[in-house]
Design an enzyme around this catalytic site. Structure first.
Site, PDB file in Angstrom:
ATOM      1  N   ASN A 128      35.322  37.457  33.344  1.00  0.00           N
ATOM      2  CA  ASN A 128      36.667  37.570  32.786  1.00  0.00           C
ATOM      3  C   ASN A 128      37.651  37.079  33.834  1.00  0.00           C
ATOM      4  O   ASN A 128      37.869  37.756  34.841  1.00  0.00           O
ATOM      5  CB  ASN A 128      36.937  39.040  32.423  1.00  0.00           C
ATOM      6  CG  ASN A 128      38.371  39.300  32.027  1.00  0.00           C
ATOM      7  OD1 ASN A 128      39.124  38.371  31.743  1.00  0.00           O
ATOM      8  ND2 ASN A 128      38.752  40.573  32.001  1.00  0.00           N
ATOM      9  N   LYS A 179      40.764  36.792  33.498  1.00  0.00           N
ATOM     10  CA  LYS A 179      42.095  37.405  33.318  1.00  0.00           C
ATOM     11  C   LYS A 179      43.164  36.307  33.372  1.00  0.00           C
ATOM     12  O   LYS A 179      42.923  35.207  32.913  1.00  0.00           O
ATOM     13  CB  LYS A 179      42.335  38.496  34.360  1.00  0.00           C
ATOM     14  CG  LYS A 179      41.167  39.467  34.469  1.00  0.00           C
ATOM     15  CD  LYS A 179      41.508  40.681  35.264  1.00  0.00           C
ATOM     16  CE  LYS A 179      40.246  41.512  35.471  1.00  0.00           C
ATOM     17  NZ  LYS A 179      40.534  42.864  35.903  1.00  0.00           N
ATOM     18  N   HIS A 187      39.966  45.210  26.218  1.00  0.00           N
ATOM     19  CA  HIS A 187      39.925  45.412  27.671  1.00  0.00           C
ATOM     20  C   HIS A 187      40.978  46.449  28.048  1.00  0.00           C
ATOM     21  O   HIS A 187      42.049  46.508  27.437  1.00  0.00           O
ATOM     22  CB  HIS A 187      40.197  44.087  28.384  1.00  0.00           C
ATOM     23  CG  HIS A 187      39.933  44.147  29.851  1.00  0.00           C
ATOM     24  ND1 HIS A 187      40.811  44.736  30.738  1.00  0.00           N
ATOM     25  CD2 HIS A 187      38.886  43.723  30.587  1.00  0.00           C
ATOM     26  CE1 HIS A 187      40.316  44.658  31.953  1.00  0.00           C
ATOM     27  NE2 HIS A 187      39.143  44.045  31.889  1.00  0.00           N
ATOM     28  N   GLU A 230      43.088  46.580  30.281  1.00  0.00           N
ATOM     29  CA  GLU A 230      44.411  46.018  30.586  1.00  0.00           C
ATOM     30  C   GLU A 230      45.182  45.703  29.308  1.00  0.00           C
ATOM     31  O   GLU A 230      46.405  45.824  29.261  1.00  0.00           O
ATOM     32  CB  GLU A 230      44.252  44.777  31.487  1.00  0.00           C
ATOM     33  CG  GLU A 230      43.828  45.197  32.896  1.00  0.00           C
ATOM     34  CD  GLU A 230      42.993  44.182  33.651  1.00  0.00           C
ATOM     35  OE1 GLU A 230      42.946  42.994  33.249  1.00  0.00           O
ATOM     36  OE2 GLU A 230      42.361  44.580  34.650  1.00  0.00           O
ATOM     37  N   GLU A 249      33.471  49.879  30.903  1.00  0.00           N
ATOM     38  CA  GLU A 249      34.260  49.589  32.094  1.00  0.00           C
ATOM     39  C   GLU A 249      35.146  50.780  32.431  1.00  0.00           C
ATOM     40  O   GLU A 249      36.238  50.935  31.851  1.00  0.00           O
ATOM     41  CB  GLU A 249      35.158  48.371  31.834  1.00  0.00           C
ATOM     42  CG  GLU A 249      34.400  47.104  31.506  1.00  0.00           C
ATOM     43  CD  GLU A 249      35.214  45.879  31.868  1.00  0.00           C
ATOM     44  OE1 GLU A 249      34.742  45.090  32.685  1.00  0.00           O
ATOM     45  OE2 GLU A 249      36.338  45.738  31.367  1.00  0.00           O
ATOM     46  N   GLY A 265      38.679  46.328  39.500  1.00  0.00           N
ATOM     47  CA  GLY A 265      39.486  45.722  40.561  1.00  0.00           C
ATOM     48  C   GLY A 265      39.752  46.623  41.752  1.00  0.00           C
ATOM     49  O   GLY A 265      40.615  46.321  42.575  1.00  0.00           O
ATOM     50  N   SER A 287      34.170  46.250  39.336  1.00  0.00           N
ATOM     51  CA  SER A 287      33.817  45.986  40.734  1.00  0.00           C
ATOM     52  C   SER A 287      32.350  45.589  40.936  1.00  0.00           C
ATOM     53  O   SER A 287      31.743  45.945  41.950  1.00  0.00           O
ATOM     54  CB  SER A 287      34.194  47.182  41.611  1.00  0.00           C
ATOM     55  OG  SER A 287      35.602  47.388  41.574  1.00  0.00           O
TER      56      SER A 287
HETATM   57  C1  PEP Z   1      37.226  43.348  34.442  1.00  0.00           C
HETATM   58  O1  PEP Z   1      38.363  42.928  34.505  1.00  0.00           O
HETATM   59  O2  PEP Z   1      36.669  43.405  33.336  1.00  0.00           O
HETATM   60  C2  PEP Z   1      36.570  43.754  35.673  1.00  0.00           C
HETATM   61  C3  PEP Z   1      35.452  44.417  35.581  1.00  0.00           C
HETATM   62  O3  PEP Z   1      37.193  43.434  36.867  1.00  0.00           O
HETATM   63  P1  PEP Z   1      36.562  43.568  38.351  1.00  0.00           P
HETATM   64  O4  PEP Z   1      35.145  43.020  38.287  1.00  0.00           O
HETATM   65  O5  PEP Z   1      37.456  42.722  39.198  1.00  0.00           O
HETATM   66  O6  PEP Z   1      36.568  44.996  38.700  1.00  0.00           O
END
Ligand code: PEP
Length: 247
Positions: free
Chosen positions: A8, A10, A92, A94, A162, A168, A207
């Protein structure tokens, strides 16, 4: 079941970043897992062109629930498909936070995705406060029940767990906690869509990086990853693809 390494991007990336895509394709011409990258909407078409003839699939990061109409700034599932997308990330955290998306909205979008022939990658996850309050399974159970599209099959649905607090941040749940959630999701999904649940890919996201991919992919019922930051660089995403291929 073919496992899935999904990235992703973003709101990151530009045409110049397609060099990373070319590097991933060159390094992984025939991986033992599926590979998907979801760039910003402006790059779906160019990335799909770059990936043509390769094993890399391209997806969107959101779509509207309606097929067309007066929705300035939005994009429909059919538009993503026409640009070359095969998948779309929906719900997601976000989007749920920044755009106040509810489970019902995510489900409507996921149903639009299926109608347009896209695979819906539905994201769910608890906040840190919810985990600390012992509500993780209740929260993700409710999100799963409310977000997955009617008529979902193993070919049209991917679920990404997630934890919001792991995205992040460099922090992850313990392997035991990840296993507990994924086992719970597999069972819950069985109750919702029956035997097909055994073949729905359950991704872990939050992460994931080259240094922890091996141990996360060894957890039962983890069928791949949804990767944010580490999907932006061919070296890191390639290492995650290699770890999943070897799992
Ligand atoms: C994500 O945005 O779906 C995500 C898992 O981000 P990160 O791997 O940077 O934690």
């Amino acid at each position: 079941m073919q496992k899935l390494a999904a990235g992703n991007w973003k709101m990151n990336g530009s045409v110049a970043a397609l060099a990373e895509v070319r590097a991933i394709i060159a390094a992984h011409p025939s991986p033992a897992c599926d590979m998907l990258l979801c760039p910003p909407a402006t790059l779906v078409g160019p990335m799909a062109q770059t990936a043509k003839g390769s094993k890399l699939m391209v997806g969107g990061q959101d779509c509207h629930a309606k097929a067309s109409g007066a929705h300035t700034g939005d994009i429909s599932a059919a538009m993503l498909a026409e640009a070359g997308a095969t998948h779309v990330i929906l719900g997601h955290s976000e989007r749920r936070t920044d755009h106040a998306e509810t489970d019902a909205m995510v489900r409507a979008k996921a149903e639009a995705a299926l109608a347009a022939g896209l695979v819906a990658v539905v994201c769910i996850g608890e906040t840190e406060a919810e985990r600390n309050a012992g509500q993780t399974l209740a929260v993700i159970g409710r999100q799963l029940d409310g977000s997955i599209p009617a008529g979902a099959t193993a070919d049209t649905l991917v679920v990404a767990y997630e934890p919001v607090w792991a995205i992040g941040t460099g922090r992850t749940p313990t392997l035991t906690e990840i296993g507990e959630v994924h086992g719970f999701l597999r069972n819950r999904l069985k109750g919702l869509i029956g035997a097909a649940a055994m073949s729905v890919r359950l991704l872990y996201g939050g992460s994931v990086k080259p240094s922890n991919a091996d141990e996360i992919f060894a957890v039962p019922d983890v069928d791949g990853a949804l990767v944010g930051g580490a999907s932006l660089k061919a070296g890191d995403f390639g290492a995650i693809i290699a770890a999943l291929s070897a799992a």
